[in-house]
Design an enzyme around this catalytic site. Structure first.
Site, PDB file in Angstrom:
ATOM      1  N   SER A  67       0.836  -1.215   0.000  1.00 51.41           N
ATOM      2  CA  SER A  67       0.000   0.000   0.000  1.00 51.41           C
ATOM      3  C   SER A  67       0.867   1.260   0.000  1.00 51.41           C
ATOM      4  CB  SER A  67      -0.981   0.005   1.176  1.00 51.41           C
ATOM      5  OG  SER A  67      -0.307   0.215   2.387  1.00 51.41           O
ATOM      6  N   ILE A 113      18.979  -5.203   5.464  1.00 49.74           N
ATOM      7  CA  ILE A 113      19.807  -4.827   4.318  1.00 49.74           C
ATOM      8  C   ILE A 113      21.277  -5.058   4.696  1.00 49.74           C
ATOM      9  CG2 ILE A 113      20.486  -2.890   2.829  1.00 49.74           C
ATOM     10  CD1 ILE A 113      17.602  -3.502   2.359  1.00 49.74           C
ATOM     11  N   HIS A 156       8.576   3.441   9.032  1.00 49.56           N
ATOM     12  CA  HIS A 156       8.304   2.577  10.188  1.00 49.56           C
ATOM     13  C   HIS A 156       6.956   2.975  10.783  1.00 49.56           C
ATOM     14  CE1 HIS A 156       9.329  -0.149  13.425  1.00 49.56           C
ATOM     15  NE2 HIS A 156       8.800   0.740  14.247  1.00 49.56           N
TER      16      HIS A 156
HETATM   17  C1  GAR Z   1       3.815  -0.725   6.654  1.00 45.69           C
HETATM   18  O1  GAR Z   1       2.962  -0.455   7.726  1.00 45.69           O
HETATM   19  C2  GAR Z   1       5.247  -0.373   7.012  1.00 45.69           C
HETATM   20  O2  GAR Z   1       5.354   0.748   7.837  1.00 45.69           O
HETATM   21  C3  GAR Z   1       5.685  -1.614   7.743  1.00 45.69           C
HETATM   22  O3  GAR Z   1       5.156  -2.672   6.973  1.00 45.69           O
HETATM   23  C4  GAR Z   1       3.913  -2.239   6.414  1.00 45.69           C
HETATM   24  C5  GAR Z   1       3.901  -2.560   4.949  1.00 45.69           C
HETATM   25  O4  GAR Z   1       2.647  -2.300   4.404  1.00 45.69           O
HETATM   26  N1  GAR Z   1       7.113  -1.673   7.877  1.00 45.69           N
HETATM   27  C6  GAR Z   1       7.701  -2.097   8.978  1.00 45.69           C
HETATM   28  O5  GAR Z   1       7.095  -2.514   9.941  1.00 45.69           O
HETATM   29  C7  GAR Z   1       9.229  -2.007   8.948  1.00 45.69           C
HETATM   30  N2  GAR Z   1       9.769  -2.147  10.274  1.00 45.69           N
HETATM   31  P1  GAR Z   1       2.456  -2.069   2.871  1.00 45.69           P
HETATM   32  O6  GAR Z   1       3.095  -3.284   2.185  1.00 45.69           O
HETATM   33  O7  GAR Z   1       0.965  -2.050   2.664  1.00 45.69           O
HETATM   34  O8  GAR Z   1       3.126  -0.787   2.497  1.00 45.69           O
END
Ligand code: GAR
Length: 202
Positions: A13, A90, A106
């Site tokens: 998203s 990474i 984050h």
């Molecule tokens: C998001 O909420 C992002 O902030 C989180 O994963 C989700 C991905 O959602 N990332 C972390 O937690 C990194 N530590 P998305 O695939 O719908 O963008």
């Protein structure tokens, strides 16, 4: 026009939010590559929108590139690397190669609720259980340590009326989609200065 690579692991998203802004006529960037650690919805979205996709792995695997390959592929072709829900660590060499050119979103207000193992719903569950009344999202530079690089921007949201971690996740996601494209645009306009651990928009 600046070029970015977006790293993803799942739903995508944030990738879609970044893509939508890139399609505005005033946008100063376009998505050149979408990179994932596995086949996922975000990779499907990229393919549907004619964006080049790559799968990356630390080990050599059929149909996957390594981070070393990415260093070569990206050299002089990518201005910024955006981790948008990319859940693998990474490698240090890659981080050093692209110092201050890798950012991450984050889903909490760092330095709280970050670090190894804190991703996705785990973050929101920890936030819910802690009883805090405010959460939010953070965009930060990536360094060798999980969620520790200089903070670029943050936005908070009142979660005092949330009854579950899922409700918190929805509120925070809205903020993520708002701040990530703004951070990308400003960094690419060179409107950000980094002084030790503090950053400042000009
Ligand atoms: C998001 O909420 C992002 O902030 C989180 O994963 C989700 C991905 O959602 N990332 C972390 O937690 C990194 N530590 P998305 O695939 O719908 O963008």
């Amino acid at each position: 026009m600046k070029k970015i690579a977006v790293f993803v692991s799942g739903r995508g998203s944030n990738l879609q939010a970044v893509y939508n802004v890139s399609k505005n006529p005033e946008s100063n960037y376009r998505i050149e590559y979408v990179v994932a650690d596995k086949e996922c919805l975000a990779i499907n979205f990229a393919k549907e929108n004619q964006i080049q996709t790559l799968l990356v792995s630390k080990e050599k695997k059929t149909n996957y590139v390594t981070f070393q390959n990415l260093i070569e592929i990206f050299s002089n072709k990518v201005d910024l690397i955006v981790l948008a829900g990319f859940l693998k660590k990474i490698p240090e060499e890659f981080v050093h190669k692209f110092k201050n050119k890798i950012i991450n979103i984050h889903p909490a207000l760092l330095p709280l609720f970050g670090g190894k193992g804190m991703y996705g719903m785990k973050v929101h569950s920890a936030v819910f259980e802690s009883g805090v009344k405010i959460s939010g999202a953070t965009v930060h530079f990536v360094n060798e340590e999980f969620d520790k690089g200089p903070i670029i921007c943050q936005k908070a949201v009142d979660i005092s009326n949330c009854n579950s971690s899922e409700e918190i996740a929805l509120k925070v996601l809205e903020i993520e989609h708002e701040i990530l494209p703004v951070a990308i645009k400003k960094i690419l306009e060179n409107e950000l200065v980094i002084e030790k651990n503090r950053t400042k928009f000009l």
